[in-house]
Motif scaffolding. Structure first.
Motif, PDB file in Angstrom:
ATOM      1  N   ILE A  91       0.819  -1.214   0.000  1.00 23.99           N
ATOM      2  CA  ILE A  91       0.000   0.000   0.000  1.00 23.99           C
ATOM      3  C   ILE A  91       0.856   1.269   0.000  1.00 23.99           C
ATOM      4  CG2 ILE A  91      -0.315   0.020   2.525  1.00 23.99           C
ATOM      5  CD1 ILE A  91      -2.950   1.106  -0.110  1.00 23.99           C
ATOM      6  N   GLU A  92       1.986   1.272   0.667  1.00 24.89           N
ATOM      7  CA  GLU A  92       2.829   2.473   0.716  1.00 24.89           C
ATOM      8  C   GLU A  92       3.307   2.868  -0.683  1.00 24.89           C
ATOM      9  OE1 GLU A  92       2.624   0.336   4.433  1.00 24.89           O
ATOM     10  OE2 GLU A  92       3.499  -0.348   2.537  1.00 24.89           O
ATOM     11  N   VAL A  93       3.670   1.885  -1.480  1.00 27.36           N
ATOM     12  CA  VAL A  93       4.112   2.165  -2.855  1.00 27.36           C
ATOM     13  C   VAL A  93       2.930   2.593  -3.707  1.00 27.36           C
ATOM     14  CG1 VAL A  93       5.125   1.135  -4.942  1.00 27.36           C
ATOM     15  CG2 VAL A  93       6.088   0.605  -2.680  1.00 27.36           C
ATOM     16  N   VAL A  94       1.804   1.919  -3.552  1.00 27.72           N
ATOM     17  CA  VAL A  94       0.620   2.245  -4.338  1.00 27.72           C
ATOM     18  C   VAL A  94       0.138   3.663  -4.015  1.00 27.72           C
ATOM     19  CG1 VAL A  94      -1.752   1.573  -4.902  1.00 27.72           C
ATOM     20  CG2 VAL A  94       0.000  -0.172  -4.606  1.00 27.72           C
ATOM     21  N   ARG A  95       0.251   4.083  -2.780  1.00 24.55           N
ATOM     22  CA  ARG A  95      -0.106   5.474  -2.429  1.00 24.55           C
ATOM     23  C   ARG A  95       0.774   6.469  -3.173  1.00 24.55           C
ATOM     24  NH1 ARG A  95      -0.278   3.739   3.685  1.00 24.55           N
ATOM     25  NH2 ARG A  95      -2.504   3.356   3.947  1.00 24.55           N
ATOM     26  N   GLN A  96       2.063   6.165  -3.278  1.00 19.86           N
ATOM     27  CA  GLN A  96       2.977   7.054  -4.013  1.00 19.86           C
ATOM     28  C   GLN A  96       2.592   7.118  -5.484  1.00 19.86           C
ATOM     29  OE1 GLN A  96       6.832   5.377  -3.197  1.00 19.86           O
ATOM     30  NE2 GLN A  96       6.948   6.276  -1.145  1.00 19.86           N
ATOM     31  N   VAL A  97       2.262   5.970  -6.055  1.00 18.06           N
ATOM     32  CA  VAL A  97       1.832   5.931  -7.459  1.00 18.06           C
ATOM     33  C   VAL A  97       0.534   6.721  -7.617  1.00 18.06           C
ATOM     34  CG1 VAL A  97       1.068   4.423  -9.353  1.00 18.06           C
ATOM     35  CG2 VAL A  97       2.978   3.714  -7.879  1.00 18.06           C
ATOM     36  N   ARG A  98      -0.406   6.509  -6.709  1.00 15.54           N
ATOM     37  CA  ARG A  98      -1.690   7.233  -6.736  1.00 15.54           C
ATOM     38  C   ARG A  98      -1.457   8.739  -6.736  1.00 15.54           C
ATOM     39  NH1 ARG A  98      -4.188   7.065  -1.120  1.00 15.54           N
ATOM     40  NH2 ARG A  98      -2.538   8.610  -0.885  1.00 15.54           N
ATOM     41  N   ASP A  99      -0.564   9.202  -5.876  1.00 19.52           N
ATOM     42  CA  ASP A  99      -0.318  10.641  -5.759  1.00 19.52           C
ATOM     43  C   ASP A  99       0.407  11.198  -6.985  1.00 19.52           C
ATOM     44  OD1 ASP A  99      -1.571  10.401  -3.305  1.00 19.52           O
ATOM     45  OD2 ASP A  99       0.288  10.499  -2.143  1.00 19.52           O
ATOM     46  N   GLU A 100       1.300  10.399  -7.566  1.00 20.74           N
ATOM     47  CA  GLU A 100       1.980  10.812  -8.788  1.00 20.74           C
ATOM     48  C   GLU A 100       0.981  10.896  -9.945  1.00 20.74           C
ATOM     49  OE1 GLU A 100       4.871  11.910 -11.575  1.00 20.74           O
ATOM     50  OE2 GLU A 100       4.939  11.952  -9.391  1.00 20.74           O
ATOM     51  N   ILE A 101       0.086   9.950 -10.019  1.00 23.71           N
ATOM     52  CA  ILE A 101      -0.944   9.991 -11.063  1.00 23.71           C
ATOM     53  C   ILE A 101      -1.810  11.228 -10.906  1.00 23.71           C
ATOM     54  CG2 ILE A 101      -3.037   8.856 -11.932  1.00 23.71           C
ATOM     55  CD1 ILE A 101      -1.620   6.166 -11.371  1.00 23.71           C
ATOM     56  N   ARG A 102      -2.197  11.548  -9.678  1.00 23.76           N
ATOM     57  CA  ARG A 102      -3.012  12.754  -9.462  1.00 23.76           C
ATOM     58  C   ARG A 102      -2.282  13.989  -9.981  1.00 23.76           C
ATOM     59  NH1 ARG A 102      -6.667  15.138  -4.731  1.00 23.76           N
ATOM     60  NH2 ARG A 102      -6.915  17.183  -5.669  1.00 23.76           N
ATOM     61  N   ALA A 103      -1.007  14.126  -9.650  1.00 25.38           N
ATOM     62  CA  ALA A 103      -0.236  15.291 -10.101  1.00 25.38           C
ATOM     63  C   ALA A 103      -0.192  15.358 -11.628  1.00 25.38           C
ATOM     64  CB  ALA A 103       1.173  15.239  -9.516  1.00 25.38           C
ATOM     65  N   ARG A 104      -0.019  14.224 -12.270  1.00 26.53           N
ATOM     66  CA  ARG A 104       0.043  14.210 -13.738  1.00 26.53           C
ATOM     67  C   ARG A 104      -1.318  14.516 -14.361  1.00 26.53           C
ATOM     68  NH1 ARG A 104       4.664  10.578 -15.948  1.00 26.53           N
ATOM     69  NH2 ARG A 104       6.083  10.532 -14.184  1.00 26.53           N
ATOM     70  N   VAL A 105      -2.389  14.009 -13.763  1.00 27.59           N
ATOM     71  CA  VAL A 105      -3.736  14.308 -14.259  1.00 27.59           C
ATOM     72  C   VAL A 105      -4.031  15.797 -14.102  1.00 27.59           C
ATOM     73  CG1 VAL A 105      -6.209  13.952 -13.819  1.00 27.59           C
ATOM     74  CG2 VAL A 105      -4.678  11.983 -13.984  1.00 27.59           C
ATOM     75  N   GLU A 106      -3.676  16.376 -12.966  1.00 31.85           N
ATOM     76  CA  GLU A 106      -3.899  17.811 -12.753  1.00 31.85           C
ATOM     77  C   GLU A 106      -3.129  18.638 -13.779  1.00 31.85           C
ATOM     78  OE1 GLU A 106      -2.753  18.096  -8.633  1.00 31.85           O
ATOM     79  OE2 GLU A 106      -4.853  18.082  -7.972  1.00 31.85           O
ATOM     80  N   LYS A 107      -1.881  18.256 -14.046  1.00 29.06           N
ATOM     81  CA  LYS A 107      -1.077  18.970 -15.042  1.00 29.06           C
ATOM     82  C   LYS A 107      -1.721  18.857 -16.420  1.00 29.06           C
ATOM     83  CE  LYS A 107       3.628  19.188 -16.889  1.00 29.06           C
ATOM     84  NZ  LYS A 107       3.762  18.578 -18.190  1.00 29.06           N
ATOM     85  N   LEU A 108      -2.134  17.659 -16.797  1.00 24.76           N
ATOM     86  CA  LEU A 108      -2.767  17.455 -18.096  1.00 24.76           C
ATOM     87  C   LEU A 108      -4.048  18.272 -18.215  1.00 24.76           C
ATOM     88  CD1 LEU A 108      -2.976  15.978 -20.815  1.00 24.76           C
ATOM     89  CD2 LEU A 108      -4.121  14.106 -19.610  1.00 24.76           C
ATOM     90  N   LEU A 109      -4.871  18.268 -17.189  1.00 25.73           N
ATOM     91  CA  LEU A 109      -6.110  19.060 -17.237  1.00 25.73           C
ATOM     92  C   LEU A 109      -5.800  20.540 -17.382  1.00 25.73           C
ATOM     93  CD1 LEU A 109      -8.284  17.228 -14.580  1.00 25.73           C
ATOM     94  CD2 LEU A 109      -8.703  17.349 -17.042  1.00 25.73           C
ATOM     95  N   GLY A 110      -4.777  21.011 -16.701  1.00 26.77           N
ATOM     96  CA  GLY A 110      -4.371  22.415 -16.838  1.00 26.77           C
ATOM     97  C   GLY A 110      -3.941  22.749 -18.260  1.00 26.77           C
ATOM     98  N   GLU A 111      -3.207  21.844 -18.874  1.00 23.91           N
ATOM     99  CA  GLU A 111      -2.767  22.056 -20.258  1.00 23.91           C
ATOM    100  C   GLU A 111      -3.946  22.015 -21.226  1.00 23.91           C
ATOM    101  OE1 GLU A 111       0.161  19.003 -20.752  1.00 23.91           O
ATOM    102  OE2 GLU A 111       1.649  20.074 -19.545  1.00 23.91           O
ATOM    103  N   LEU A 112      -4.885  21.138 -20.997  1.00 25.03           N
ATOM    104  CA  LEU A 112      -6.048  21.038 -21.881  1.00 25.03           C
ATOM    105  C   LEU A 112      -6.976  22.243 -21.750  1.00 25.03           C
ATOM    106  CD1 LEU A 112      -6.918  17.251 -21.484  1.00 25.03           C
ATOM    107  CD2 LEU A 112      -5.733  18.362 -23.397  1.00 25.03           C
ATOM    108  N   ALA A 113      -6.958  22.880 -20.602  1.00 27.04           N
ATOM    109  CA  ALA A 113      -7.833  24.035 -20.368  1.00 27.04           C
ATOM    110  C   ALA A 113      -7.313  25.306 -21.030  1.00 27.04           C
ATOM    111  CB  ALA A 113      -8.007  24.267 -18.858  1.00 27.04           C
TER     112      ALA A 113
END
Length: 115
Positions: A91-113
């Motif tokens: 779970i500790e590793v999966v949480r890190q992956v989850r948080d990295e994915i969130r950051a990348r999704v937020e960046k992508l949404l910002g670029e698309l906007a």
């Protein structure tokens, strides 16, 4: 997890398709737990094989290491996110992956906007 974040952060402003080049037969229970911890329920998702039609119908294609197995169409925006595969991870590793994915999704949404 990426589709869960995208739906959570973008709501109805983005149509989300989620598939893989080698989908598992069920969701990773640790990924489900990690997403539940941040209030996102991904239990209704079903792993699916990435189809040529799904890629062709998309404006942006985000891959996570599928390489040559992913269909390619000129004019589409492709992003390959090099991330740790959460399969079999604690779970500790999966949480890190989850948080990295969130950051990348937020960046992508910002670029698309941007106009």
């Amino acid at each position: 997890m990426a589709a869960g974040w995208l739906q959570h952060l973008a709501g109805d402003t983005v149509a989300v398709r989620s598939a893989g080049s080698e989908p598992a037969d069920q969701l990773n229970p640790v990924a489900v737990q990690a997403m539940r911890e941040v209030g996102i329920d991904i239990t209704e998702a079903t792993p699916q094989l990435l189809s040529t039609d799904a890629v062709q119908a998309s404006d942006v294609v985000v891959t996570m290491g599928c390489g040559d197995a992913c269909p390619f169409f000129p004019g589409k925006r492709y992003e390959d996110w090099a991330l740790t595969d959460p399969a079999g991870q604690p779970i500790e590793v999966v949480r890190q992956v989850r948080d990295e994915i969130r950051a990348r999704v937020e960046k992508l949404l910002g670029e698309l906007a941007r106009p």
